[in-house]
Design a protein around this motif. Sequence first.
Motif, PDB file in Angstrom:
ATOM      1  N   ASP A 160       0.825  -1.225   0.000  1.00 33.37           N
ATOM      2  CA  ASP A 160       0.000   0.000   0.000  1.00 33.37           C
ATOM      3  C   ASP A 160       0.857   1.272   0.000  1.00 33.37           C
ATOM      4  OD1 ASP A 160       1.066  -0.233   2.522  1.00 33.37           O
ATOM      5  OD2 ASP A 160      -0.821   0.115   3.597  1.00 33.37           O
ATOM      6  N   ASN A 162       3.031   4.396  -1.413  1.00 38.55           N
ATOM      7  CA  ASN A 162       3.071   5.198  -2.647  1.00 38.55           C
ATOM      8  C   ASN A 162       4.472   5.753  -2.877  1.00 38.55           C
ATOM      9  OD1 ASN A 162       3.374   7.681  -1.246  1.00 38.55           O
ATOM     10  ND2 ASN A 162       1.180   8.087  -1.235  1.00 38.55           N
ATOM     11  N   ARG A 228      -0.547   4.358  -7.288  1.00 36.41           N
ATOM     12  CA  ARG A 228       0.320   4.608  -6.121  1.00 36.41           C
ATOM     13  C   ARG A 228       1.748   4.944  -6.546  1.00 36.41           C
ATOM     14  NH1 ARG A 228       2.906  -0.122  -3.596  1.00 36.41           N
ATOM     15  NH2 ARG A 228       2.749  -1.861  -5.045  1.00 36.41           N
ATOM     16  N   SER A 231       1.848   8.701  -7.152  1.00 38.04           N
ATOM     17  CA  SER A 231       1.318   9.551  -6.085  1.00 38.04           C
ATOM     18  C   SER A 231       2.415   9.897  -5.085  1.00 38.04           C
ATOM     19  CB  SER A 231       0.195   8.797  -5.362  1.00 38.04           C
ATOM     20  OG  SER A 231      -0.270   9.531  -4.256  1.00 38.04           O
ATOM     21  N   SER A 235       1.043  12.114 -10.692  1.00 35.06           N
ATOM     22  CA  SER A 235      -0.346  11.652 -10.607  1.00 35.06           C
ATOM     23  C   SER A 235      -0.792  10.891 -11.852  1.00 35.06           C
ATOM     24  CB  SER A 235      -1.342  12.790 -10.358  1.00 35.06           C
ATOM     25  OG  SER A 235      -0.932  13.587  -9.287  1.00 35.06           O
ATOM     26  N   HIS A 252      -5.374  10.406  -7.075  1.00 37.76           N
ATOM     27  CA  HIS A 252      -4.207  10.485  -6.188  1.00 37.76           C
ATOM     28  C   HIS A 252      -4.081   9.301  -5.238  1.00 37.76           C
ATOM     29  CE1 HIS A 252      -3.065  14.519  -7.423  1.00 37.76           C
ATOM     30  NE2 HIS A 252      -4.325  14.863  -7.366  1.00 37.76           N
ATOM     31  N   GLU A 253      -5.245   8.718  -4.893  1.00 37.32           N
ATOM     32  CA  GLU A 253      -5.195   7.610  -3.924  1.00 37.32           C
ATOM     33  C   GLU A 253      -6.363   6.674  -4.206  1.00 37.32           C
ATOM     34  OE1 GLU A 253      -5.245   6.918   0.903  1.00 37.32           O
ATOM     35  OE2 GLU A 253      -5.225   8.969   0.131  1.00 37.32           O
ATOM     36  N   ARG A 288      -8.967   9.644  -3.244  1.00 37.53           N
ATOM     37  CA  ARG A 288      -8.664  11.077  -3.420  1.00 37.53           C
ATOM     38  C   ARG A 288      -8.506  11.360  -4.904  1.00 37.53           C
ATOM     39  NH1 ARG A 288      -7.116  14.491   0.398  1.00 37.53           N
ATOM     40  NH2 ARG A 288      -5.431  15.533  -0.687  1.00 37.53           N
TER      41      ARG A 288
END
Length: 315
Positions: A160, A162, A228, A231, A235, A252-253, A288
């Motif tokens: 997870d 980034n 990710r 980010s 982007s 972004h997420e 996001r």
Amino acid sequence: MKQLRIVFMGTPEFAVGILDTIIKNNYNVVGVITAADKPAGRGQKIKYSAVKEYALENKLTLLQPTNLKDEDFLSELKALNANLQIVVAFRMLPEVVWKMPKLGTFNLHASLLPNYRGAAPINWAIINGDTKTGVTTFFIDDKIDTGAMILSSEIEIALDENAGQLHDRLMQLGSETVLETLAMIEKGNVSTTIQKDDSEIKTAYKLNKENCKIDWTKSTIEIYNLIRGLSPYPSAWCFIGDKNEEWNVKIHEAKMTLEYHNYNIGSLICSKKEMKIATKDGFIQVLRLQFPGKKKMNTSEFLNGITFSESTKVY
């Protein structure tokens, strides 16, 4: 022990972390080289590089050449009387520069070389779904990131994580590896390993609009890794089309879910607080995002002000 007189070359925040570590460990940095000032943003205001800001705050001798072969610059560089140069996220050096100091010029690169030579090693390690990466110090030669390796250090990449989070951890690891490299050079006991090329080597291509665009026909994990891996910057992006409108949207997420479903690829499924996009083997849940001309928003905040029709497509 050799007395080191160091010239440091770098431009972004990543380089500042390394330079700060060198200074705080009482090494003699006799000069700093960074990129020339550039206008940036809508107002085209002159923007200093992160390394320049640091050099000014710490009253370090600063040079900002536009041409690294310029005779005046070469004279100024020679006058610093450095016996070692350290390069972190700068640019390709001409031979006349990297051969100048007696003890050589070494580079810190944010990958386990020979993998990910090039401009964006941190991003591509995540985009490609790698589970480990690291940093390498090597003596510069006449090609990009191909020189004889001094030290490398490895870390795991979390599923997870980034690019921003990995950047910060590699900056810390890079600082420690540079200190180890400096200790070896001081003691005169550096041994190097020649890089071996093969067809399996992965490349850290320069990021551009094309390779940052999400291809929704790819697998859920590939899309998730792209988001990710890009980010917080630059982007991943895609188009959202609803009736006669089309928006260029940055994601972004996100989170991913692997599951069988009957939705078409690119279908947008929204509730009052949640937005997810159908892929061929699951969903990407957008956490996001950023619409053109708007700030980054959490999805729940964004969905307060907009309603999509059932025919909305993501592509």
